[in-house]
Design a protein around this motif. Structure first.
Motif, short mmCIF file in Angstrom:
data_model
loop_
_atom_site.label_atom_id
_atom_site.label_comp_id
_atom_site.label_asym_id
_atom_site.label_seq_id
_atom_site.Cartn_x
_atom_site.Cartn_y
_atom_site.Cartn_z
N ARG A 1 18.04 28.47 34.49
CA ARG A 1 19.08 28.27 33.47
C ARG A 1 20.46 28.31 34.11
N VAL A 2 21.27 27.33 33.78
CA VAL A 2 22.65 27.27 34.23
C VAL A 2 23.52 27.09 32.99
N THR A 3 24.43 28.05 32.75
CA THR A 3 25.31 27.99 31.58
C THR A 3 26.70 27.52 32.01
N VAL A 4 27.18 26.47 31.37
CA VAL A 4 28.52 25.95 31.63
C VAL A 4 29.40 26.38 30.45
N PRO A 5 30.33 27.29 30.67
CA PRO A 5 31.10 27.82 29.54
C PRO A 5 32.12 26.80 29.03
N ALA A 6 32.63 27.08 27.85
CA ALA A 6 33.72 26.26 27.31
C ALA A 6 34.97 26.50 28.16
N VAL A 7 35.63 25.47 28.56
CA VAL A 7 36.80 25.57 29.43
C VAL A 7 37.92 24.72 28.86
N ASN A 8 39.11 25.01 29.35
CA ASN A 8 40.26 24.22 28.89
C ASN A 8 40.24 22.81 29.45
N CYS A 9 39.79 22.68 30.70
CA CYS A 9 39.74 21.33 31.29
C CYS A 9 38.42 21.06 31.99
N PHE A 10 38.18 21.74 33.15
CA PHE A 10 37.02 21.36 33.97
C PHE A 10 36.24 22.59 34.43
N ALA A 11 34.95 22.34 34.64
CA ALA A 11 34.07 23.29 35.33
C ALA A 11 33.24 22.48 36.32
N GLU A 12 32.95 23.12 37.44
CA GLU A 12 32.17 22.42 38.47
C GLU A 12 30.86 23.15 38.70
N ILE A 13 29.81 22.34 39.01
CA ILE A 13 28.44 22.87 39.09
C ILE A 13 27.84 22.48 40.44
N ASP A 14 27.40 23.49 41.18
CA ASP A 14 26.67 23.26 42.43
C ASP A 14 25.18 23.45 42.14
N LEU A 15 24.40 22.39 42.27
CA LEU A 15 22.97 22.45 41.92
C LEU A 15 22.13 23.05 43.04
N ASP A 16 22.61 23.08 44.27
CA ASP A 16 21.81 23.61 45.38
C ASP A 16 21.67 25.12 45.29
N THR A 17 22.62 25.81 44.64
CA THR A 17 22.60 27.28 44.64
C THR A 17 21.72 27.88 43.55
N LEU B 1 21.97 24.24 30.75
CA LEU B 1 21.11 23.32 31.51
C LEU B 1 19.91 24.07 32.08
N ALA B 2 18.80 23.36 32.26
CA ALA B 2 17.64 23.86 33.01
C ALA B 2 17.53 23.00 34.27
N VAL B 3 17.56 23.65 35.44
CA VAL B 3 17.64 22.92 36.71
C VAL B 3 16.40 23.21 37.55
N THR B 4 15.76 22.15 38.04
CA THR B 4 14.66 22.25 39.01
C THR B 4 15.12 21.55 40.29
N LEU B 5 14.88 22.20 41.43
CA LEU B 5 15.38 21.67 42.70
C LEU B 5 14.24 21.53 43.70
N TRP B 6 14.24 20.39 44.40
CA TRP B 6 13.29 20.15 45.50
C TRP B 6 14.06 19.92 46.79
N THR B 7 13.49 20.38 47.89
CA THR B 7 14.06 20.09 49.21
C THR B 7 13.12 19.13 49.93
N PRO B 8 13.66 18.16 50.65
CA PRO B 8 12.78 17.20 51.35
C PRO B 8 12.05 17.86 52.50
#
Length: 242
Positions: free
Chosen positions: A117-133, A233-240
């Motif tokens: 689970r990844v929560t993106v809060p309400a923001v005034n302008c922008f939030a950035e998301i790193d999916l690898d972490t 968001l719900a995030v699933t990650l694969w590495t090659p």
């Protein structure tokens, strides 16, 4: 050689008789000279030539002519492996069985985590998301290596999600795919910014190839169509596999 000798004898006798100019006595019968009977002389000559030809044919094809002048190559005896049961021998000339090279490293992707689970809060302008972490930070260019950017609030435009530093950002299937399937969707179904009001929780999903060449499946689990609200968001990650 018996047939060859027989036909040779007949042929020579006929040719000799055809060339004689005197009578021939066989047992008690006296035959006139073939020279005095032209037709008989011709027939004897032809019979002699035919007999010699037949003898030659027998000599060539039955008594070991040109086809058999070379000695036949003996077949190597069959060999068996030590301790093998009788009947399991293989011809010595059989080529040894070969196998292809062993498989290399496993192709595809290895799952690193699933439906985190990844929560993106309400923001005034922008939030950035790193999916690898994964990780979330508020502010423009606030998270080095961020793969997605979320914009919210009327000041900075409509609420929307878009690719940031990811290699590919595209629509994905609603159900979790494999790593290879998600990588293909990211490349084939590339997308620009997607508005919050166009998203449906549990149905909208994205496939992303991150800046680190990993593959992420991102499903929207919570969304509000009101301005200035965040996302879940719900995030699933694969590495090659290397």
């Amino acid at each position: 050689m018996g047939w060859v000798a027989l036909f040779c004898g007949i042929g020579l006798a006929c040719l000799i008789c055809a060339t004689l100019n005197k009578e021939i006595q066989i047992w008690e019968i006296v035959l006139p000279s073939p020279a005095s009977i032209p037709r008989a002389r011709v027939l004897l000559a032809a019979l002699g030539v035919l007999s010699l030809a037949i003898a030659g044919v027998f000599f060539v094809y039955r008594e070991g002519g040109p086809a058999s002048t070379q000695a036949a190559t003996p077949t190597p005896p069959a060999t068996s492996a030590p301790g093998a049961p009788p009947g399991s021998a293989k011809p010595a000339s059989a080529a040894p069985a070969t196998t292809g090279a062993g498989p290399g490293p496993a192709a595809g992707y290895t799952r690193s985590f699933s439906r985190t689970r990844v929560t993106v809060p309400a923001v005034n302008c922008f939030a950035e998301i790193d999916l690898d972490t994964p990780a979330v930070a508020e502010g423009l260019n606030s998270l080095p290596g961020a793969d997605l950017r979320f914009g919210a609030g009327s000041i900075c435009g409509p609420d929307q999600l878009q690719g940031q530093e990811s290699k590919f950002f595209g629509h994905g299937p609603a159900a979790e795919p494999t790593g290879a399937e998600c990588a293909g969707a990211a490349r084939a179904q590339a997308s620009g910014p997607v508005l919050n009001r166009a998203m449906t929780a549990g149905e909208t999903a994205f496939c992303v190839i991150t800046d680190q060449e990993n593959v992420a499946w991102v499903q929207v689990t919570e969304v509000s169509r009101e301005t200035g609200h965040g996302l879940a968001l719900a995030v699933t990650l694969w590495t090659p596999n290397s």
